[in-house]
Design an enzyme around this catalytic site. Structure first.
Site, PDB file in Angstrom:
ATOM      1  N   HIS A  82       0.850  -1.190   0.000  1.00 58.45           N
ATOM      2  CA  HIS A  82       0.000   0.000   0.000  1.00 58.45           C
ATOM      3  C   HIS A  82       0.883   1.237   0.000  1.00 58.45           C
ATOM      4  CE1 HIS A  82      -3.526   2.483   0.764  1.00 58.45           C
ATOM      5  NE2 HIS A  82      -2.707   3.216   1.496  1.00 58.45           N
ATOM      6  N   ARG A 168     -14.164  12.854   6.359  1.00 58.68           N
ATOM      7  CA  ARG A 168     -12.895  13.538   6.677  1.00 58.68           C
ATOM      8  C   ARG A 168     -12.442  14.393   5.508  1.00 58.68           C
ATOM      9  NH1 ARG A 168      -9.329   8.811   7.316  1.00 58.68           N
ATOM     10  NH2 ARG A 168      -7.671  10.322   7.517  1.00 58.68           N
ATOM     11  N   LYS A 187      -8.659  -1.569   6.134  1.00 58.73           N
ATOM     12  CA  LYS A 187      -8.964  -2.163   4.821  1.00 58.73           C
ATOM     13  C   LYS A 187      -7.996  -3.306   4.510  1.00 58.73           C
ATOM     14  CE  LYS A 187      -8.954   2.032   3.325  1.00 58.73           C
ATOM     15  NZ  LYS A 187      -9.039   3.380   2.821  1.00 58.73           N
TER      16      LYS A 187
HETATM   17  N1  URA Z   1      -5.604   6.561   2.366  1.00 58.03           N
HETATM   18  C1  URA Z   1      -6.577   5.947   3.076  1.00 58.03           C
HETATM   19  O1  URA Z   1      -7.067   4.875   2.689  1.00 58.03           O
HETATM   20  N2  URA Z   1      -7.024   6.544   4.207  1.00 58.03           N
HETATM   21  C2  URA Z   1      -6.523   7.706   4.665  1.00 58.03           C
HETATM   22  O2  URA Z   1      -6.950   8.172   5.708  1.00 58.03           O
HETATM   23  C3  URA Z   1      -5.496   8.338   3.927  1.00 58.03           C
HETATM   24  C4  URA Z   1      -5.044   7.734   2.776  1.00 58.03           C
END
Ligand code: URA
Length: 425
Positions: A82, A168, A187
């Site tokens: 990621h 957010r 996730k």
């Molecule tokens: N990527 C994400 O999945 N969540 C965040 O809060 C910031 C970047």
């Protein structure tokens, strides 16, 4: 439990109890806590932080808000990566098939771009026919057949995060380390990968502008992964200048295919190989040689199978923008700075990115760089080429580029910045 007491606890710098966290995430997911109440809580968290126990519980509650995927039926170990997002960051495209060619299964759930950073799914959607939306069964089929899959996360995965992230984004509460770490890791843990390599970007084009902040984010995420039984390591990598020579969807696919064909810019190749080695180590496949898999075409074979399995034509011509505009080098010397954030904003304004989630993107739009920091440049030669289908955007994009680069007559003041700045495990 009532939401106002939860908000007050954090507003007054207290610690949220496990019960408060479980309740508020569940109630928000099901609509019993309103957006304005959750945004007050998110702002209190941004201002007052959370300790390690609170972050771990918050993450666990977001995982529990949805389904968990299960790859235990696969015969190969799973490995995922990621990136926290940057400009020209196309690394997932060559990396996923490369690591699969070396023996791992790579389930790569990716996102779309928002703001100045590009999104992997937007890039791949510039390939004619390619589909980002797969059912869980289709995802497993592609993973079994090709070895890697890159697709959108289904609605069932961490739905609390989906709702909270959208909130957010519009309430100025993205940049809170506990919220970023729990959002990303909920996730990834729900996705069910056995190992995970995090590419935490640092610099003007990244969320984290300083090494200290990036280290804190990386070690928080590594701790969360490890606590949930996912072998997790993080590389901190430079995002003060764009990765490679392109920023924009089809432009970045073309550059990724060059890497898979054994060419491509050195920084993209080096970072792809470094992340591949980390993923293979974490998956228990340290004997594999990713440089060989790039050179002998086996990574390209996986790419072609993966793109075809998702409806794409790997041989189709990629879309090209209708119009270009060239920015030339102002004076001869050495390019000492080329700012990632400005290039990202210019690419976005040219149509490569979106301002709102529902906006379309232009496949061919973006910026091509003709030099990188440290290169010699000659006055009057091309420095940047801007691409768009809508030439009325050139002026707005050029406004983002007024103080983007420095050229020094001798280059003696240039100090190269390594791509990999640190490693946290
Ligand atoms: N990527 C994400 O999945 N969540 C965040 O809060 C910031 C970047």
């Amino acid at each position: 439990m009532d939401v106002i007491s939860v908000i007050r606890t954090k507003r007054d710098r207290g610690e949220l109890s496990d019960e408060q966290i479980d309740w508020v995430i569940d109630a928000y997911t099901h609509g019993a806590v309103a957006d304005e109440q959750m945004s007050a809580l998110a702002m209190a968290i941004l201002l007052n932080g959370m300790n390690r126990r609170e972050i771990a519980r918050w993450t666990a509650a977001m995982i529990a808000s949805g389904e968990r995927m299960d790859f235990s039926s696969l015969s190969r170990p799973t490995a995922d990566k990621h990136s926290t997002g940057g400009v020209g960051d196309k690394i997932t495209l060559p990396l996923a098939p490369l690591v699969a060619a070396c023996g791992a299964a790579v389930p790569q759930l990716s996102g779309r771009g928002l703001g100045h950073t590009g999104g992997t799914l937007d890039k791949l959607e510039s390939i004619p026919g390619w589909r980002a939306l797969l059912s869980n069964e289709e995802m497993l089929d592609v993973l079994n057949g090709a070895g890697s899959v890159i697709c959108a996360a289904g609605d069932g995965l961490a739905p609390a995060d989906k709702k909270l992230y959208a909130l957010r984004d519009v309430t100025g509460t993205v940049e809170a380390i506990p919220l970023i770490a729990s959002s990303i890791m909920s996730k990834k843990i729900a996705e069910g990968t056995g190992s995970l390599v995090l590419d935490v970007k640092v610099g003007s084009g990244a969320f984290m502008k300083t090494l200290d902040d990036a280290r804190e984010l990386a070690s928080t995420m590594v701790g969360l992964g490890t606590d949930h039984g996912v072998r997790t390591v993080a590389l901190l990598t430079d995002m003060s200048t764009p990765l490679g020579l392109t920023a924009g969807n089809a432009l970045e696919v073309r550059e990724s295919v060059e890497v898979l064909a054994g060419g491509g810019p050195a920084d993209v190749v080096d970072l792809t190989l470094a992340l591949a080695r980390e993923m293979l180590d974490a998956a228990g496949l340290s004997d594999a040689d990713p440089a060989k898999a790039l050179a002998d075409g086996s990574a390209m074979d996986v790419w072609r199978r993966m793109i075809s399995a998702q409806g794409g034509d790997p041989d189709a011509a990629l879309p090209e923008a209708r119009e270009t505009h060239t920015v030339t080098v102002p004076s001869s010397g050495v390019l000492t700075r080329l700012d990632a954030y400005d290039i990202g904003v210019a690419a976005w304004r040219l149509g490569a990115g979106r301002a709102r989630k529902e906006d379309p993107v232009q496949a061919g739009a973006g910026v091509v760089l003709h030099a990188k920091p440290g290169d010699s440049v000659v006055a009057g030669r091309p420095l940047l080429t801007l691409h768009t289908d809508t030439p009325e955007r050139f002026e707005y994009a050029l406004e983002a580029l007024t103080s983007t680069y420095d050229v020094s007559p001798t280059g003696t003041d240039f100090s190269p910045r390594p791509t990999i700045l640190d490693r946290i495990s």
